[in-house]
Design a protein around this motif. Sequence first.
Motif, PDB file in Angstrom:
ATOM      1  N   VAL A  92       3.679  -0.079   2.424  1.00 21.69           N
ATOM      2  CA  VAL A  92       3.836  -1.240   1.544  1.00 21.69           C
ATOM      3  C   VAL A  92       3.417  -0.873   0.122  1.00 21.69           C
ATOM      4  O   VAL A  92       4.008  -1.333  -0.856  1.00 21.69           O
ATOM      5  CB  VAL A  92       2.997  -2.431   2.063  1.00 21.69           C
ATOM      6  CG1 VAL A  92       2.883  -3.535   1.031  1.00 21.69           C
ATOM      7  CG2 VAL A  92       3.582  -2.966   3.359  1.00 21.69           C
ATOM      8  N   MET A  93       2.414  -0.021  -0.003  1.00 26.45           N
ATOM      9  CA  MET A  93       1.879   0.345  -1.315  1.00 26.45           C
ATOM     10  C   MET A  93       2.585   1.551  -1.942  1.00 26.45           C
ATOM     11  O   MET A  93       2.232   1.964  -3.034  1.00 26.45           O
ATOM     12  CB  MET A  93       0.384   0.653  -1.177  1.00 26.45           C
ATOM     13  CG  MET A  93      -0.433  -0.496  -0.608  1.00 26.45           C
ATOM     14  SD  MET A  93      -0.290  -2.004  -1.582  1.00 26.45           S
ATOM     15  CE  MET A  93      -1.079  -1.460  -3.074  1.00 26.45           C
ATOM     16  N   SER A  94       3.607   2.092  -1.294  1.00 26.85           N
ATOM     17  CA  SER A  94       4.220   3.344  -1.750  1.00 26.85           C
ATOM     18  C   SER A  94       4.840   3.285  -3.144  1.00 26.85           C
ATOM     19  O   SER A  94       4.940   4.302  -3.817  1.00 26.85           O
ATOM     20  CB  SER A  94       5.265   3.829  -0.743  1.00 26.85           C
ATOM     21  OG  SER A  94       6.344   2.924  -0.681  1.00 26.85           O
ATOM     22  N   SER A  95       5.242   2.126  -3.605  1.00 26.71           N
ATOM     23  CA  SER A  95       5.866   2.062  -4.929  1.00 26.71           C
ATOM     24  C   SER A  95       4.851   2.038  -6.071  1.00 26.71           C
ATOM     25  O   SER A  95       5.215   2.202  -7.228  1.00 26.71           O
ATOM     26  CB  SER A  95       6.780   0.839  -5.037  1.00 26.71           C
ATOM     27  OG  SER A  95       6.025  -0.347  -4.943  1.00 26.71           O
ATOM     28  N   PHE A  96       3.573   1.867  -5.753  1.00 29.07           N
ATOM     29  CA  PHE A  96       2.541   1.872  -6.793  1.00 29.07           C
ATOM     30  C   PHE A  96       2.043   3.290  -6.978  1.00 29.07           C
ATOM     31  O   PHE A  96       1.408   3.853  -6.105  1.00 29.07           O
ATOM     32  CB  PHE A  96       1.387   0.935  -6.404  1.00 29.07           C
ATOM     33  CG  PHE A  96       1.827  -0.490  -6.268  1.00 29.07           C
ATOM     34  CD1 PHE A  96       2.057  -1.262  -7.397  1.00 29.07           C
ATOM     35  CD2 PHE A  96       2.044  -1.042  -5.022  1.00 29.07           C
ATOM     36  CE1 PHE A  96       2.478  -2.579  -7.278  1.00 29.07           C
ATOM     37  CE2 PHE A  96       2.457  -2.356  -4.890  1.00 29.07           C
ATOM     38  CZ  PHE A  96       2.677  -3.129  -6.025  1.00 29.07           C
TER      39      PHE A  96
ATOM     40  N   TRP B  95      -4.404  -3.657  -6.035  1.00 24.03           N
ATOM     41  CA  TRP B  95      -5.792  -3.400  -5.621  1.00 24.03           C
ATOM     42  C   TRP B  95      -6.333  -4.592  -4.843  1.00 24.03           C
ATOM     43  O   TRP B  95      -6.914  -4.444  -3.771  1.00 24.03           O
ATOM     44  CB  TRP B  95      -6.653  -3.107  -6.847  1.00 24.03           C
ATOM     45  CG  TRP B  95      -8.114  -3.012  -6.548  1.00 24.03           C
ATOM     46  CD1 TRP B  95      -9.045  -4.012  -6.648  1.00 24.03           C
ATOM     47  CD2 TRP B  95      -8.821  -1.861  -6.080  1.00 24.03           C
ATOM     48  NE1 TRP B  95     -10.281  -3.549  -6.280  1.00 24.03           N
ATOM     49  CE2 TRP B  95     -10.177  -2.239  -5.935  1.00 24.03           C
ATOM     50  CE3 TRP B  95      -8.445  -0.552  -5.783  1.00 24.03           C
ATOM     51  CZ2 TRP B  95     -11.160  -1.347  -5.506  1.00 24.03           C
ATOM     52  CZ3 TRP B  95      -9.423   0.329  -5.356  1.00 24.03           C
ATOM     53  CH2 TRP B  95     -10.751  -0.063  -5.214  1.00 24.03           C
ATOM     54  N   ALA B  96      -6.129  -5.790  -5.387  1.00 18.58           N
ATOM     55  CA  ALA B  96      -6.601  -7.003  -4.720  1.00 18.58           C
ATOM     56  C   ALA B  96      -5.957  -7.146  -3.343  1.00 18.58           C
ATOM     57  O   ALA B  96      -6.623  -7.537  -2.377  1.00 18.58           O
ATOM     58  CB  ALA B  96      -6.312  -8.230  -5.582  1.00 18.58           C
ATOM     59  N   PHE B  97      -4.687  -6.806  -3.245  1.00 15.15           N
ATOM     60  CA  PHE B  97      -3.983  -6.909  -1.970  1.00 15.15           C
ATOM     61  C   PHE B  97      -4.630  -6.043  -0.893  1.00 15.15           C
ATOM     62  O   PHE B  97      -4.917  -6.511   0.208  1.00 15.15           O
ATOM     63  CB  PHE B  97      -2.502  -6.531  -2.137  1.00 15.15           C
ATOM     64  CG  PHE B  97      -1.745  -6.505  -0.847  1.00 15.15           C
ATOM     65  CD1 PHE B  97      -1.264  -7.675  -0.283  1.00 15.15           C
ATOM     66  CD2 PHE B  97      -1.513  -5.309  -0.178  1.00 15.15           C
ATOM     67  CE1 PHE B  97      -0.572  -7.659   0.926  1.00 15.15           C
ATOM     68  CE2 PHE B  97      -0.822  -5.277   1.023  1.00 15.15           C
ATOM     69  CZ  PHE B  97      -0.352  -6.462   1.567  1.00 15.15           C
ATOM     70  N   VAL B  98      -4.890  -4.763  -1.203  1.00 14.48           N
ATOM     71  CA  VAL B  98      -5.458  -3.884  -0.177  1.00 14.48           C
ATOM     72  C   VAL B  98      -6.908  -4.252   0.141  1.00 14.48           C
ATOM     73  O   VAL B  98      -7.319  -4.189   1.299  1.00 14.48           O
ATOM     74  CB  VAL B  98      -5.329  -2.373  -0.514  1.00 14.48           C
ATOM     75  CG1 VAL B  98      -3.889  -1.932  -0.520  1.00 14.48           C
ATOM     76  CG2 VAL B  98      -6.004  -2.012  -1.801  1.00 14.48           C
ATOM     77  N   MET B  99      -7.669  -4.670  -0.865  1.00 16.51           N
ATOM     78  CA  MET B  99      -9.055  -5.072  -0.610  1.00 16.51           C
ATOM     79  C   MET B  99      -9.094  -6.382   0.191  1.00 16.51           C
ATOM     80  O   MET B  99      -9.928  -6.542   1.091  1.00 16.51           O
ATOM     81  CB  MET B  99      -9.830  -5.213  -1.921  1.00 16.51           C
ATOM     82  CG  MET B  99     -10.023  -3.899  -2.668  1.00 16.51           C
ATOM     83  SD  MET B  99     -10.967  -2.659  -1.735  1.00 16.51           S
ATOM     84  CE  MET B  99      -9.678  -1.481  -1.342  1.00 16.51           C
ATOM     85  N   ASP B 100      -8.179  -7.297  -0.108  1.00 14.51           N
ATOM     86  CA  ASP B 100      -8.087  -8.541   0.666  1.00 14.51           C
ATOM     87  C   ASP B 100      -7.663  -8.259   2.103  1.00 14.51           C
ATOM     88  O   ASP B 100      -8.150  -8.897   3.037  1.00 14.51           O
ATOM     89  CB  ASP B 100      -7.108  -9.521   0.014  1.00 14.51           C
ATOM     90  CG  ASP B 100      -7.653 -10.141  -1.260  1.00 14.51           C
ATOM     91  OD1 ASP B 100      -8.861 -10.005  -1.552  1.00 14.51           O
ATOM     92  OD2 ASP B 100      -6.840 -10.757  -1.991  1.00 14.51           O
ATOM     93  N   PHE B 101      -6.763  -7.288   2.285  1.00 10.41           N
ATOM     94  CA  PHE B 101      -6.342  -6.893   3.631  1.00 10.41           C
ATOM     95  C   PHE B 101      -7.555  -6.453   4.442  1.00 10.41           C
ATOM     96  O   PHE B 101      -7.746  -6.871   5.585  1.00 10.41           O
ATOM     97  CB  PHE B 101      -5.302  -5.765   3.554  1.00 10.41           C
ATOM     98  CG  PHE B 101      -4.891  -5.231   4.893  1.00 10.41           C
ATOM     99  CD1 PHE B 101      -3.850  -5.809   5.591  1.00 10.41           C
ATOM    100  CD2 PHE B 101      -5.546  -4.140   5.457  1.00 10.41           C
ATOM    101  CE1 PHE B 101      -3.466  -5.319   6.841  1.00 10.41           C
ATOM    102  CE2 PHE B 101      -5.174  -3.636   6.700  1.00 10.41           C
ATOM    103  CZ  PHE B 101      -4.129  -4.239   7.393  1.00 10.41           C
ATOM    104  N   ALA B 102      -8.381  -5.608   3.841  1.00  8.52           N
ATOM    105  CA  ALA B 102      -9.577  -5.120   4.533  1.00  8.52           C
ATOM    106  C   ALA B 102     -10.523  -6.272   4.852  1.00  8.52           C
ATOM    107  O   ALA B 102     -11.021  -6.386   5.983  1.00  8.52           O
ATOM    108  CB  ALA B 102     -10.276  -4.062   3.691  1.00  8.52           C
ATOM    109  N   ARG B 103     -10.765  -7.118   3.878  1.00  5.32           N
ATOM    110  CA  ARG B 103     -11.689  -8.239   4.082  1.00  5.32           C
ATOM    111  C   ARG B 103     -11.154  -9.224   5.126  1.00  5.32           C
ATOM    112  O   ARG B 103     -11.867  -9.618   6.048  1.00  5.32           O
ATOM    113  CB  ARG B 103     -11.925  -8.969   2.759  1.00  5.32           C
ATOM    114  CG  ARG B 103     -12.984 -10.074   2.879  1.00  5.32           C
ATOM    115  CD  ARG B 103     -13.027 -11.009   1.701  1.00  5.32           C
ATOM    116  NE  ARG B 103     -11.794 -11.800   1.711  1.00  5.32           N
ATOM    117  CZ  ARG B 103     -10.956 -11.899   0.694  1.00  5.32           C
ATOM    118  NH1 ARG B 103     -11.182 -11.263  -0.428  1.00  5.32           N
ATOM    119  NH2 ARG B 103      -9.871 -12.630   0.789  1.00  5.32           N
TER     120      ARG B 103
END
Length: 111
Positions: A34-38, A83-91
């Motif tokens: 999902v994050m590959s384009s960043f 960044w918020a997306f991946v950190m929110d995913f973890a949380r």
Amino acid sequence: MAATPSNQEVFILGKTQEGKTFRPSDWSERLAGVMSSFRPGGSGGHRLGAHLSYSPWCVPTVIDGVKCVVVNTALREHEPMAWAFVMDFARDNHLQTVEACLIPDPPPARA
């Protein structure tokens, strides 16, 4: 989780806060996909073949038998919403996170 300036990566571990293995088993590859384009220099979606590789800012790996995703803190500066997306995913999934700096393996010794 906010990473401290001295650390270059946040490791999202495939273990919940309770110590259980996170499922599905391919979660790290899915998240990194999902994050590959960043990527540095902007979205890689316009470069030929960019969709076939992971972003250097969000890489799936396995450490001591535990699947994880290594998220470079540069993502926070360049793509704050990602960044918020991946950190929110973890949380949201109660995953363990560790701030660290990934040190590459040394090159093999020459004979």
